[in-house]
Design an enzyme around this catalytic site. Structure first.
Site, PDB file in Angstrom:
ATOM      1  N   GLU A 121       0.825  -1.214   0.000  1.00 57.10           N
ATOM      2  CA  GLU A 121       0.000   0.000   0.000  1.00 57.10           C
ATOM      3  C   GLU A 121       0.863   1.270   0.000  1.00 57.10           C
ATOM      4  OE1 GLU A 121      -2.616  -0.544   3.386  1.00 57.10           O
ATOM      5  OE2 GLU A 121      -3.830  -1.982   2.274  1.00 57.10           O
ATOM      6  N   GLU A 267      -6.090  -8.473   0.593  1.00 51.39           N
ATOM      7  CA  GLU A 267      -6.489  -8.556   2.003  1.00 51.39           C
ATOM      8  C   GLU A 267      -7.980  -8.301   2.080  1.00 51.39           C
ATOM      9  OE1 GLU A 267      -4.460  -5.855   4.666  1.00 51.39           O
ATOM     10  OE2 GLU A 267      -2.517  -6.237   3.776  1.00 51.39           O
TER      11      GLU A 267
END
Ligand SMILES: *[C@@H]1O[C@H](CO)[C@@H](O)[C@H](O)[C@H]1NC(C)=O
Ligand SMILES: *[C@@H]1O[C@H](CO)[C@@H](O)[C@H](O)[C@H]1NC(C)=O
Ligand SMILES: *[C@@H]1O[C@H](CO)[C@@H](O)[C@H](O)[C@H]1NC(C)=O
Ligand SMILES: *[C@@H]1O[C@H](CO)[C@@H](O)[C@H](O)[C@H]1NC(C)=O
Ligand SMILES: *[C@@H]1O[C@H](CO)[C@@H](O)[C@H](O)[C@H]1NC(C)=O
Length: 498
Positions: A121, A267
């Protein structure tokens, strides 16, 4: 009855299909814990539950060595802090050599490394552009190094992004209007080009729980996979936020000229403590709905069919930062010691199969640390309570909305003292608290609030200190920034729905 059907039934009777897992299902194996289960035990747990894919947040050799010959498919990662180094091609080659090639990836005895996550990220708004310029060059160098080493066809470099890299700019944020965030759109174009040239997938992390946590008006049912009033986008009806979020990404990719880029959800999950909506009932509802959704192979309206998904996460991690919220240490499908929290049918066929627990787990002795019954100085108790909670004890279950919040002040002190004592491997000195505490062999647990015994410290082969001294900076920083996007997306969505 056909022979095939009989054969199928025979397999069922033999239990061979019992733990068949829905195709494409993987899990995230995070290690930000005071005590880690030995990798061999974790790998057996994955196999026992039919999980074929696993994602880790680094390239820990202890884990990778243990995975050799397991047959599991593995996604490893460079951390964000390594990205700058990876902009130097010679360093990227060295990294690939030491963390991929070394593991003999195309041999049955090796580690089947299918993906290298380059950072985690990295474009989160919270990082304030710290990794913006290094990410694309790092991705290119890692993939080029994999190609040069001759493994680029089976091992792909890619980047797990948070959902905040794309959004829907309309007043009504419809999935069909998805685009990439303007401040990083140029960098995203470079990245998409590299991914596309190498047939590598786009990875996105999606958290319906956080949509609910941060979107005050977010309709609860919309986070799940049944019972929600639909969001209408043209002639499409969305009844869950996962599909709507995924399709916003599909639209953004299409707008950049990549309508068919493969997508993986890196995720997704639901925590079980630390918030009013983080409990076992809702977590089970979420996971069972998700797995059924995946097993149907229906996909989302703009991304029909198969979807590869990595659940977050495998275990509770008691050393994670709680900056994102008190729920942050309770994302595990399994508890810290590999015990399942709820029944879950990984096949998606709707049976309430129990998950298989970790085997051969070694625990510390059955000793607990509690407040002495006659302790009466509340000021002193309070000070020592604070000391425990700010020095490694996990006090998140004591907070408002958490499982052990109903304890009185003295019971809370006992809980914190015990947690500290366990984190310190029950060394005598860690159960003192200025004379307030005492060790007991009577389990002080209450119904619905368990005082834990930690697992024995794990000594990685060739090391002398145990793993609890290593605090990895893996997924812990990944959550807060998810919100910018989700907030924008869900608050308006809620207005639409209500
Ligand atoms: C690694 O996993 C991929 C994807 O399932 C599979 O096609 C390949 O055969 C595996 N490689 C080895 C060496 O087992
Ligand atoms: C879980 O949370 C939901 C929503 O806050 C609540 O309705 C439910 O009673 C909770 N279940 C348990 C067992 O605490
Ligand atoms: C209670 O504890 C505080 C802080 O440790 C201390 O200053 C105070 O003297 C104690 N009070 C008594 C009555 O012992
Ligand atoms: C800790 O305390 C127990 C009980 O008092 C004692 O048996 C044990 O030897 C002590 N261990 C250490 C390392 O001091
Ligand atoms: C424990 O939790 C369950 C589910 O929330 C609840 O039904 C039960 O009453 C609780 N037991 C006690 C003793 O609080």
């Amino acid at each position: 009855m056909s022979w095939g059907w009989q054969f199928f039934n025979a397999l069922l009777i033999l239990g061979i299909l019992h733990n068949a897992c829905v195709q494409g299902l993987g899990v995230n194996w995070g290690t930000v814990s005071s005590h880690r289960l030995p990798p061999e035990i974790v790998i057996q747990l994955l196999k026992d539950n039919g999980i074929q894919k696993v994602k880790i947040f680094d390239a820990d050799p202890t884990i990778l060595n243990a995975l050799a010959g397991s047959g599991l498919e593995v996604m490893i990662a460079t951390t964000n802090l390594e990205l700058a180094d990876m902009t130097d091609f010679s360093k990227a080659k060295e990294w690939v050599q030491n963390n991929v090639i070394k593991y003999n990836i195309n041999s049955k005895d090796g580690v089947n490394i299918t993906y290298v996550a380059v950072g985690n990220e990295p474009f989160l708004k919270d990082y304030k552009d710290r990794f913006t310029s290094v990410t694309a060059p790092a991705l290119k160098n890692i993939q080029d190094a994999l190609n040069e080493a001759g493994v680029g066809k089976t091992t792909k470099a890619t980047i797990p992004f948070n959902g905040d890299v794309y959004y829907s700019p309309d007043y009504k944020p419809l999935p069909s209007a998805g685009i990439f965030r303007p401040d990083i759109a140029d960098k995203m174009r470079e990245i998409l080009k590299i991914l596309n040239e190498n047939n590598a997938p786009f990875i996105v992390n999606i958290y319906p729980f956080l949509s609910l946590y941060y979107g005050r008006n977010f309709p609860l049912d919309y986070a799940f996979f049944n019972g929600a009033a639909p969001l209408i986008d043209g002639n499409i009806q969305y009844t869950n936020v996962l599909d709507a979020n995924l399709d916003t990404l599909v639209s953004a990719l299409k707008a950049e000229g990549y309508p068919n880029m493969p997508i993986i959800v890196g995720e997704i999950g639901w925590p079980t403590d630390g918030d009013g909506n983080a409990n076992v009932t809702l977590a089970q509802r979420f996971y069972q709905g998700l797995i059924k959704h995946l097993a149907s192979n229906q996909g989302s309206p703009l991304h029909p069919g198969y979807l590869e998904v990595y659940l977050f996460g495998l275990f509770d991690e008691d050393a994670k930062s709680i900056l994102p919220g008190n729920f942050e240490r309770s994302w595990g499908i399994f508890k810290y010691d590999g015990q399942p929290k709820f029944p879950l049918d990984f096949s998606g066929k709707g049976e309430n199969n129990p998950l298989v627990a970790a085997k051969n787990v070694q625990y510390l002795p059955r000793n607990w640390c509690i407040l002495k019954p006659d302790a009466s100085n509340d000021t002193k108790i309070g000070e020592n309570f604070n000391y425990a909670c700010t020095n490694g004890a996990d006090c998140t279950p004591l907070q408002a909305g958490s499982t052990c919040n109903f304890l009185d002040a003295k019971q809370k002190a006992s809980y914190a003292f015990n947690s500290y004592f366990q984190v310190q491997n029950q060394v005598n000195m860690s159960c003192d608290f200025q004379g307030l505490a005492i060790v007991t062999s009577q389990d002080p647990s209450l119904p619905n609030c368990s005082f834990t015994i930690q697992i024995s410290p794990y000594f990685a082969p060739g090391t002398t200190s145990h793993s609890s001294t290593k605090k990895k900076n893996a997924a812990s920083a990944s959550l807060p920034g998810a919100l910018t996007f989700i907030l924008a997306f869900v608050t308006v969505l809620a207005q639409l729905l209500l």
